[in-house]
Design a protein around this motif. Structure first.
Motif, short mmCIF file in Angstrom:
data_model
loop_
_atom_site.label_atom_id
_atom_site.label_comp_id
_atom_site.label_asym_id
_atom_site.label_seq_id
_atom_site.Cartn_x
_atom_site.Cartn_y
_atom_site.Cartn_z
N VAL A 84 43.47 47.85 66.96
CA VAL A 84 42.58 48.47 65.99
C VAL A 84 41.27 48.89 66.65
O VAL A 84 40.70 49.94 66.32
CB VAL A 84 42.31 47.51 64.81
N THR A 85 40.78 48.11 67.59
CA THR A 85 39.54 48.45 68.30
C THR A 85 39.68 49.77 69.04
O THR A 85 38.75 50.59 69.05
CB THR A 85 39.17 47.34 69.29
N ASP A 86 40.83 50.01 69.64
CA ASP A 86 41.06 51.27 70.36
C ASP A 86 41.00 52.47 69.41
O ASP A 86 40.70 53.59 69.85
CB ASP A 86 42.42 51.23 71.06
N ILE A 87 41.29 52.26 68.15
CA ILE A 87 41.31 53.36 67.18
C ILE A 87 39.94 53.60 66.57
O ILE A 87 39.48 54.74 66.48
CB ILE A 87 42.34 53.08 66.07
N MET A 88 39.24 52.54 66.15
CA MET A 88 38.01 52.72 65.38
C MET A 88 36.79 52.01 65.96
O MET A 88 35.75 52.01 65.32
CB MET A 88 38.23 52.27 63.93
N GLY A 89 36.90 51.42 67.11
CA GLY A 89 35.75 50.77 67.72
C GLY A 89 35.62 49.31 67.31
O GLY A 89 36.16 48.87 66.29
N ARG A 90 34.86 48.57 68.11
CA ARG A 90 34.79 47.12 67.93
C ARG A 90 34.16 46.73 66.59
O ARG A 90 34.62 45.81 65.92
CB ARG A 90 34.01 46.50 69.09
N GLU A 91 33.07 47.41 66.21
CA GLU A 91 32.34 47.01 64.99
C GLU A 91 33.21 47.12 63.76
O GLU A 91 33.32 46.18 62.96
CB GLU A 91 31.08 47.85 64.83
N ARG A 92 33.86 48.27 63.58
CA ARG A 92 34.70 48.44 62.40
C ARG A 92 36.01 47.68 62.51
O ARG A 92 36.61 47.29 61.49
CB ARG A 92 34.95 49.92 62.15
N ALA A 93 36.47 47.44 63.73
CA ALA A 93 37.70 46.67 63.90
C ALA A 93 37.55 45.25 63.37
O ALA A 93 38.48 44.69 62.78
CB ALA A 93 38.11 46.64 65.37
N ARG A 94 36.37 44.65 63.55
CA ARG A 94 36.14 43.30 63.05
C ARG A 94 36.24 43.27 61.53
O ARG A 94 36.65 42.27 60.94
CB ARG A 94 34.76 42.80 63.48
N ARG A 95 35.88 44.36 60.89
CA ARG A 95 35.91 44.41 59.43
C ARG A 95 37.29 44.72 58.89
O ARG A 95 37.73 44.15 57.88
CB ARG A 95 34.92 45.48 58.93
N PHE A 96 38.02 45.62 59.56
CA PHE A 96 39.26 46.13 58.99
C PHE A 96 40.54 45.52 59.57
O PHE A 96 41.62 45.73 59.02
CB PHE A 96 39.32 47.65 59.15
N THR A 97 40.43 44.77 60.66
CA THR A 97 41.63 44.17 61.24
C THR A 97 42.35 43.22 60.27
O THR A 97 43.60 43.21 60.25
CB THR A 97 41.30 43.43 62.55
N PRO A 98 41.65 42.41 59.46
CA PRO A 98 42.40 41.56 58.51
C PRO A 98 43.31 42.35 57.58
O PRO A 98 44.47 41.96 57.36
CB PRO A 98 41.28 40.85 57.73
N LEU A 99 42.83 43.47 57.04
CA LEU A 99 43.66 44.30 56.16
C LEU A 99 44.79 44.94 56.95
O LEU A 99 45.97 44.87 56.55
CB LEU A 99 42.81 45.38 55.49
N LEU A 100 44.46 45.58 58.06
CA LEU A 100 45.47 46.29 58.84
C LEU A 100 46.48 45.32 59.46
O LEU A 100 47.68 45.61 59.51
CB LEU A 100 44.78 47.11 59.93
N GLY A 101 46.01 44.15 59.88
CA GLY A 101 46.92 43.14 60.40
C GLY A 101 47.86 42.63 59.34
O GLY A 101 49.04 42.34 59.62
N SER A 102 47.36 42.51 58.11
CA SER A 102 48.22 42.08 57.00
C SER A 102 49.31 43.12 56.73
O SER A 102 50.47 42.75 56.48
CB SER A 102 47.38 41.86 55.74
N PHE A 103 48.95 44.40 56.78
CA PHE A 103 49.96 45.45 56.66
C PHE A 103 51.04 45.27 57.71
O PHE A 103 52.24 45.28 57.41
CB PHE A 103 49.32 46.84 56.83
N PHE A 104 50.61 45.11 58.95
CA PHE A 104 51.57 45.03 60.06
C PHE A 104 52.51 43.84 59.91
O PHE A 104 53.74 43.99 60.03
CB PHE A 104 50.81 44.94 61.39
N VAL A 105 51.96 42.67 59.64
CA VAL A 105 52.78 41.46 59.57
C VAL A 105 53.76 41.53 58.39
O VAL A 105 54.95 41.22 58.53
CB VAL A 105 51.89 40.21 59.46
N LEU A 106 53.27 41.94 57.22
CA LEU A 106 54.14 42.01 56.05
C LEU A 106 55.25 43.04 56.23
O LEU A 106 56.42 42.77 55.90
CB LEU A 106 53.31 42.35 54.81
N ILE A 107 54.92 44.20 56.77
CA ILE A 107 55.93 45.23 56.97
C ILE A 107 56.93 44.80 58.04
O ILE A 107 58.15 45.02 57.91
CB ILE A 107 55.27 46.57 57.35
N LEU A 108 56.44 44.14 59.10
CA LEU A 108 57.34 43.68 60.15
C LEU A 108 58.32 42.64 59.62
O LEU A 108 59.53 42.71 59.88
CB LEU A 108 56.53 43.10 61.31
#
Length: 252
Positions: A84-108
């Motif tokens: 996620v950091t590679d896509i949106m940078g470190r600052e926003r990655a800290r905020r949005f990784t929980p949501l995006l990580g939840s998407f990834f784990v649930l879909i996987l």
């Protein structure tokens, strides 16, 4: 047919007992008068397993990992955070990784649930992402999150992102921009659904005709495809959030 995998309700199988259900879906039970299909039951089971996994991880955390389990979990979290950091940078990655990580784990988990050796032949079980209603719900949630984060970042000025080009072209460009935005959840849900449903159908057919050895190659492909589709959904959601929360002068 081998119990390794049976694609539940393929071909428009009606609900048992004469219960009214949408075509191709089996109603497991009713909750407050609403039908609950097998894909929803499976989704709840997977969510429960993910929550249980999170509780087990959080119970014995150490600053320096002492178990392989914690090491593996931290590696997964760090990998998602780096992605996620590679896509949106470190600052926003800290905020949005929980949501995006939840998407990834649930879909996987949902994608891989169809490869289980026993459960997929039960009439209360179906891989959730092989149902468009489930992938559509995930895509709509992603779409709403994008709009909410965009409004939180820019206020009503968020809608300026739809005002592209010269003013005299706005009657043409604004409707096109809105349509493009509305198509995003449709494309997200259809891509995920089509790949998982198609793979399940092919694998079910092969297992019915040749239940030994030959379908293993297809199953290996499905393992890769399940991971890739979870990653693509997560990546596109991250890109949409990044675009909605970025400063406008960086977008054009």
């Amino acid at each position: 047919m081998t119990p390794w995998l049976q694609l539940a309700a393929v071909g428009g199988e009606a609900a048992e007992g004469g219960q009214g259900a949408e075509e191709g879906a089996h109603v497991v039970f009713h909750l407050f008068g609403l039908p609950v299909h097998e894909s929803i039951v499976t989704m709840w089971i997977l969510m429960g397993l993910i929550i249980l996994l999170g509780v087990l991880v959080a119970r014995n955390l150490h600053q320096v990992p002492r178990t392989r389990f914690q090491t593996a979990v931290e590696w997964v979290v760090d990998s998602l955070y780096g992605f996620v950091t590679d896509i949106m940078g470190r600052e926003r990655a800290r905020r949005f990784t929980p949501l995006l990580g939840s998407f990834f784990v649930l879909i996987l988990f949902s994608n891989y649930s169809g490869l289980l050796p026993v459960l997929p032949h039960e009439n209360w079980f179906q891989p959730p992402t092989s149902r468009w209603g489930v992938t559509g719900g995930l895509a709509v949630f992603s779409f709403v999150a994008v709009q909410a984060y965009g409004l939180a970042r820019h206020g009503l000025g968020y809608f300026r992102r739809f005002l592209e080009g010269p003013v005299f072209l706005w009657p043409l460009t604004v409707p096109l921009a809105v349509i493009e935005e509305l198509i995003k959840p449709f494309s997200l849900s259809l891509r995920l659904f089509a790949n998982i449903f198609g793979g399940e159908a092919v694998l079910a057919g092969l297992l019915a005709a040749l239940p030994w050895f030959l379908p293993m190659g297809v199953m290996f492909i499905e393992i890769i495809a399940g991971f890739v589709q979870a990653l693509i959904f997560t990546m596109l959601s991250a890109l949409y959030i990044e675009a909605a929360t970025a400063d406008f002068h960086h977008e054009h």
